[in-house]
Structure formats: structure tokens, C-alpha cells
Design an enzyme around this catalytic site. Structure first.
Site, PDB file in Angstrom:
ATOM      1  N   CYS A  75      10.022  31.488 -15.577  1.00  0.00           N
ATOM      2  CA  CYS A  75      10.430  32.761 -14.975  1.00  0.00           C
ATOM      3  C   CYS A  75      10.691  32.578 -13.472  1.00  0.00           C
ATOM      4  O   CYS A  75       9.814  32.141 -12.737  1.00  0.00           O
ATOM      5  CB  CYS A  75       9.360  33.826 -15.185  1.00  0.00           C
ATOM      6  SG  CYS A  75       9.847  35.374 -14.397  1.00  0.00           S
ATOM      7  N   LYS A 101       7.761  26.655 -22.251  1.00  0.00           N
ATOM      8  CA  LYS A 101       9.187  26.957 -22.037  1.00  0.00           C
ATOM      9  C   LYS A 101       9.488  26.743 -20.568  1.00  0.00           C
ATOM     10  O   LYS A 101       8.879  27.363 -19.702  1.00  0.00           O
ATOM     11  CB  LYS A 101       9.466  28.398 -22.429  1.00  0.00           C
ATOM     12  CG  LYS A 101      10.786  28.915 -21.898  1.00  0.00           C
ATOM     13  CD  LYS A 101      11.688  29.443 -22.990  1.00  0.00           C
ATOM     14  CE  LYS A 101      13.057  29.826 -22.473  1.00  0.00           C
ATOM     15  NZ  LYS A 101      13.042  30.950 -21.578  1.00  0.00           N
ATOM     16  N   GLY A 103      18.813  33.563 -26.368  1.00  0.00           N
ATOM     17  CA  GLY A 103      18.301  34.635 -25.504  1.00  0.00           C
ATOM     18  C   GLY A 103      19.265  35.799 -25.434  1.00  0.00           C
ATOM     19  O   GLY A 103      19.316  36.654 -26.322  1.00  0.00           O
TER      20      GLY A 103
HETATM   21  C1  FMN Z   1      16.518  40.234 -19.367  1.00  0.00           C
HETATM   22  C2  FMN Z   1      15.951  38.864 -19.566  1.00  0.00           C
HETATM   23  C3  FMN Z   1      14.588  38.706 -19.755  1.00  0.00           C
HETATM   24  C4  FMN Z   1      14.037  37.439 -19.945  1.00  0.00           C
HETATM   25  N1  FMN Z   1      12.710  37.310 -20.143  1.00  0.00           N
HETATM   26  C5  FMN Z   1      12.172  36.100 -20.398  1.00  0.00           C
HETATM   27  C6  FMN Z   1      10.779  35.961 -20.678  1.00  0.00           C
HETATM   28  O1  FMN Z   1      10.031  36.938 -20.679  1.00  0.00           O
HETATM   29  N2  FMN Z   1      10.324  34.709 -20.942  1.00  0.00           N
HETATM   30  C7  FMN Z   1      11.139  33.613 -20.949  1.00  0.00           C
HETATM   31  O2  FMN Z   1      10.691  32.511 -21.228  1.00  0.00           O
HETATM   32  N3  FMN Z   1      12.453  33.713 -20.681  1.00  0.00           N
HETATM   33  C8  FMN Z   1      12.978  34.936 -20.406  1.00  0.00           C
HETATM   34  N4  FMN Z   1      14.316  35.037 -20.170  1.00  0.00           N
HETATM   35  C9  FMN Z   1      15.168  33.821 -20.196  1.00  0.00           C
HETATM   36  C10 FMN Z   1      15.715  33.588 -21.606  1.00  0.00           C
HETATM   37  O3  FMN Z   1      14.666  33.388 -22.520  1.00  0.00           O
HETATM   38  C11 FMN Z   1      16.609  32.356 -21.656  1.00  0.00           C
HETATM   39  O4  FMN Z   1      15.886  31.231 -21.281  1.00  0.00           O
HETATM   40  C12 FMN Z   1      17.840  32.463 -20.763  1.00  0.00           C
HETATM   41  O5  FMN Z   1      18.397  33.756 -20.808  1.00  0.00           O
HETATM   42  C13 FMN Z   1      18.899  31.431 -21.152  1.00  0.00           C
HETATM   43  O6  FMN Z   1      19.208  31.509 -22.522  1.00  0.00           O
HETATM   44  P1  FMN Z   1      20.485  32.342 -23.062  1.00  0.00           P
HETATM   45  O7  FMN Z   1      21.705  31.750 -22.424  1.00  0.00           O
HETATM   46  O8  FMN Z   1      20.437  32.157 -24.555  1.00  0.00           O
HETATM   47  O9  FMN Z   1      20.284  33.759 -22.640  1.00  0.00           O
HETATM   48  C14 FMN Z   1      14.876  36.295 -19.942  1.00  0.00           C
HETATM   49  C15 FMN Z   1      16.247  36.452 -19.752  1.00  0.00           C
HETATM   50  C16 FMN Z   1      16.795  37.706 -19.561  1.00  0.00           C
HETATM   51  C17 FMN Z   1      18.282  37.836 -19.345  1.00  0.00           C
END
Ligand code: FMN
Length: 307
Positions: free
Chosen positions: A83, A122, A210
């Protein structure tokens, strides 16, 4: 995902066959000190395979929080090392931990000793471009008995900007291949083909989706079918999307109460209708709505207009 993977959405995802869903990141301190709002985040009653993701930096607190989460039904404990939000990293938590590999080892070891379910981490590819140390942190986590490592191919400083780079994920997969620890690739997987490419190009064992899953639970059966035997399932029609938005609203009212549900659904409905004709006007309309019934009617009117 914070603000996204709450219980109503997790239930929808499970219905669509998502094999493992994660809670929003949950404060380990909040759980240990019994914050009501935090405990509600790990209400997993009636759900299937749910991983609880914890953030924190004190081994003992994380271990106690993990025990509580497992008592509530968590099938896996994931530690947040990714995060990038200032309010988290300023406490040395989340992605700030990428700069403290040996503490990561202590955290994983403490949690793995406290619970019988798999413990995973993660992470980002590193803190910034000059310190892409995902391989180092992954090896430390593996030695401390992490069962899997998820890598998001961006640094913390990058946040969500630009394209995710997958080469770091490949490097982690190579480094962990002899350790019996799985690697889950993450970043910019938005289609069945992306998931297939992620597996092929990085050698990872699993894929995490995500943002593309936000109000798009169809992505999981579509990815599964494609990976299984190349079957191409079409994306949902507008009326299917609206029917699931309506079900999501009903779940939210049931589990969160009307006020919270309506507040959350103002943004969630916007995700469900993204790209459909007249979506902006519907978003504007629901942003003013205060009652669930009025939201149902707005969805119904919109569905009728689309036909
Ligand atoms: C609104 C939002 C909230 C997120 N909250 C978390 C979280 O609580 N824990 C976490 O490990 N990653 C969190 N992420 C990151 C996503 O898990 C992911 O790693 C990131 O968006 C990249 O993957 P993607 O391209 O599939 O979205 C968050 C991302 C977004 C956009």
C-alpha cells in the site's frame, strides 16, 4: 481492495466462481484493539474462500490479528507490503516495509507460527526505481515460511501510474522456483488473454486481478474458461450488468444497512455502467439518491431506456 472488496462484493464474486477473494486491507492494530468498524471488515459469515489481508509492522500484533481473522473463517492470511498511501507508509506500514526486508521476515515468521492457514505476502516491485528489491524481499518471505508471494509490477512511488512491468514478477518466479513457494502475478490483467500472457511471460503460478474486477465479476469465469481450454465467453450484455448491479445493491442493503449501502452503491453503480450509453447521466442521478428503493427505480428506468 480498500473501498471495493467489502462483503457484498465478495459474495457476488464468489457467486461468479472467483476461487479466492481478499478482504480490504485490515489494520492489525484495529483488530487487536477491538475496533468495531475493523472487526466488521472480517465478518466472513456465509462466505466461501476468503483471504484476510492485514497491514501492520509489529510481529506480535500481526500474529494476534491473524489468529482472530482465522477464528472468523479466513482461509489465508496475506500481509500487505504494497500500500503506497501516505497515511499508511508514514507509519512504516504497507509498501514502506519493502525498505525493511529483515522486518518482513520477522512478520511472516510470527504470523506463520500463530496460524495453521497459509500465510502470503503482497508486494510492489520495490519502493522506487532505484530500489527494485522484490526478489530480495520475496526470498526473505519464503525463508520465513510464506506459502506464496504476490507481486504487483509497479514501485510504491509509481502508485498506479504507467504500465505495470512484469519482468520483476518473472525474476521473482525464477528466484522462488526452487523454494516451493508460488508466485502470483498482478498488474494490468484486464482480460482472459492478459491472464494467459501473465502466466506465459512471467512463469508465475497464479494471477491476481484488481481494478478490472471492479463491478466485473464476469472476468473470473471468462479467465478460467480461457485458461482451461481456450473457451471464449463473451463479456456480459448491458442487461446482465444491470441485473448484477441490482443484486449487488440488495446484498449491500442486507449486510451494510441502507445508509452505508446507498453511499457505497453511488460509486459502485458507476463502475457497473462504465462505457454504456447514458452512463454519466445515471451516475449523476444516483449521486443524489438517498434511499435504496429510489436507486432500484433509477436502475430500472435506465435499463428500460437502454432497450
Ligand atoms: C481502489 C483500490 C484499492 C486497493 N486496495 C488494496 C488493498 O487493500 N490491498 C492491496 O494489496 N492492494 C490494493 N490495491 C492494489 C490492487 O490490489 C492491485 O495490486 C493493483 O490495482 C494492480 O493490479 P490491477 O492492475 O489488476 O488493478 C488497491 C487498488 C485500488 C485501485
Amino acid at each position: 481492495m480498500a473501498g471495493v472488496s467489502d462483503k457484498p462484493f465478495r459474495l457476488i464474486l464468489a457467486e461468479f466462481g472467483c476461487p479466492l477473494v481478499y478482504t480490504e486491507m485490515v489494520s492489525a492494530k484495529g483488530l487487536v484493539y477491538g475496533s468495531r468498524a475493523t472487526l466488521k471488515m472480517i465478518d466472513l459469515a456465509g462466505e466461501g474462500n476468503v483471504a484476510v489481508q492485514l497491514f501492520g509492522r509489529e510481529p506480535e500484533i500481526l500474529a494476534r490479528a491473524a489468529k482472530t481473522a482465522v477464528e472468523r473463517g479466513a482461509v489465508l492470511i496475506d500481509l500487505n507490503l504494497g500500500c503506497p498511501m501516505p497515511k499508511v507508509v508514514k507509519n512504516g506500514e504497507g509498501a514502506a516495509l519493502m525498505q525493511e526486508p529483515s522486518l518482513v521476515g520477522e512478520l511472516v515468521a510470527a504470523v506463520a507460527a500463530a496460524v495453521a492457514v497459509p500465510v502470503t505476502v503482497k508486494m510492489r516491485s520495490g519502493w522506487d526505481g532505484a530500489s527494485r528489491n522484490a526478489v530480495q524481499v520475496a526470498l526473505v518471505a519464503a525463508r520465513a515460511r510464506a506459502k506464496a508471494v504476490t507481486v504487483h509490477g509497479r514501485t510504491a512511488v509509481q502508485r498506479y501510474a504507467g504500465r505495470a512491468e512484469w519482468d520483476t514478477i518473472r525474476q521473482v518466479a525464477v528466484a522462488l522456483s526452487s523454494q516451493g513457494v508460488s508466485v502470483i502475478g498482478n498488474g494490468d490483467v484486464a482480460s482472459p488473454e492478459d491472464a494467459s500472457r501473465m502466466l506465459a511471460e512471467t512463469g508465475c503460478q497464479g494471477v491476481m486481478v484488481g481494478r478490472a474486477a471492479m463491478s466485473n465479476p464476469w472476468i473470473f469465469p471468462r479467465i478460467s474458461a480461457y485458461l482451461r481450454d481456450g473457451t471464449w465467453l463473451d463479456p456480459p450484455s448491458p442487461s446482465e450488468r444491470l441485473a448484477v448491479a441490482r443484486r449487488h445493491l440488495d446484498q449491500a442493503v442486507h449486510w451494510e444497512g441502507e445508509e452505508r449501502a446507498v453511499r457505497q452503491m453511488r460509486k459502485v453503480i458507476g463502475w457497473y455502467v462504465k462505457g454504456l450509453p447514458g452512463a454519466a447521466a445515471l451516475r449523476q442521478e444516483v449521486s443524489q439518491i438517498r434511499e435504496a428503493e429510489a436507486m432500484r427505480q433509477a436502475l430500472h428506468r435506465y435499463a428500460t431506456r437502454l432497450h
